[in-house]
Design a protein around this motif. Structure first.
Motif: not given
Length: 113
Positions: A10-27
């Motif tokens: 599903n979309d959440i599982g595939e994009n979970a790592d990408i979202n975490l990387k984007d969040d840490s980059k934004n922070l």
């Protein structure tokens, strides 16, 4: 078996790592921006204060106004940190900055009138 594959892909599982990387980059970007903003504000306060002392020897109205904004900024910065960490030093610092900001604001109002 098909349900497990659907859950796995599903979309959440595939994009979970990408979202975490984007969040840490934004922070990280927000943190660097905050540090830069604080530094620029401190430099502006220093320049305005020095120029006011040099050119406006008996009139400190500009200094009071800038100091009220300066201490207000730091006060507003401390309270969310206290709410997130429950560290009382942030609360104590925020209260002291707020008192300094209110004092500078009162001095500004008195000097204007």
């Amino acid at each position: 078996m098909e349900e497990k594959d659907q859950l796995k892909n599903n979309d959440i599982g595939e994009n979970a790592d990408i979202n975490l990387k984007d969040d840490s980059k934004n922070l990280l970007v927000e943190r660097k921006g905050k540090i830069l903003g604080t530094l620029v504000m401190a430099i502006i306060v220093f320049i305005v204060t020095v120029l006011s002392f040099i050119f406006m020897r008996n009139n400190f109205t500009a200094v009071y106004a800038v100091m009220a904004m300066f201490w207000g900024y730091f006060s507003a910065d401390c309270f969310p940190k206290f709410m997130a960490n429950k560290d009382k030093t942030y609360l104590f610092s925020g209260i002291l900055y707020a008192v300094a900001s209110i004092g500078s604001l009162v001095a500004f109002i008195i000097s204007v009138f």
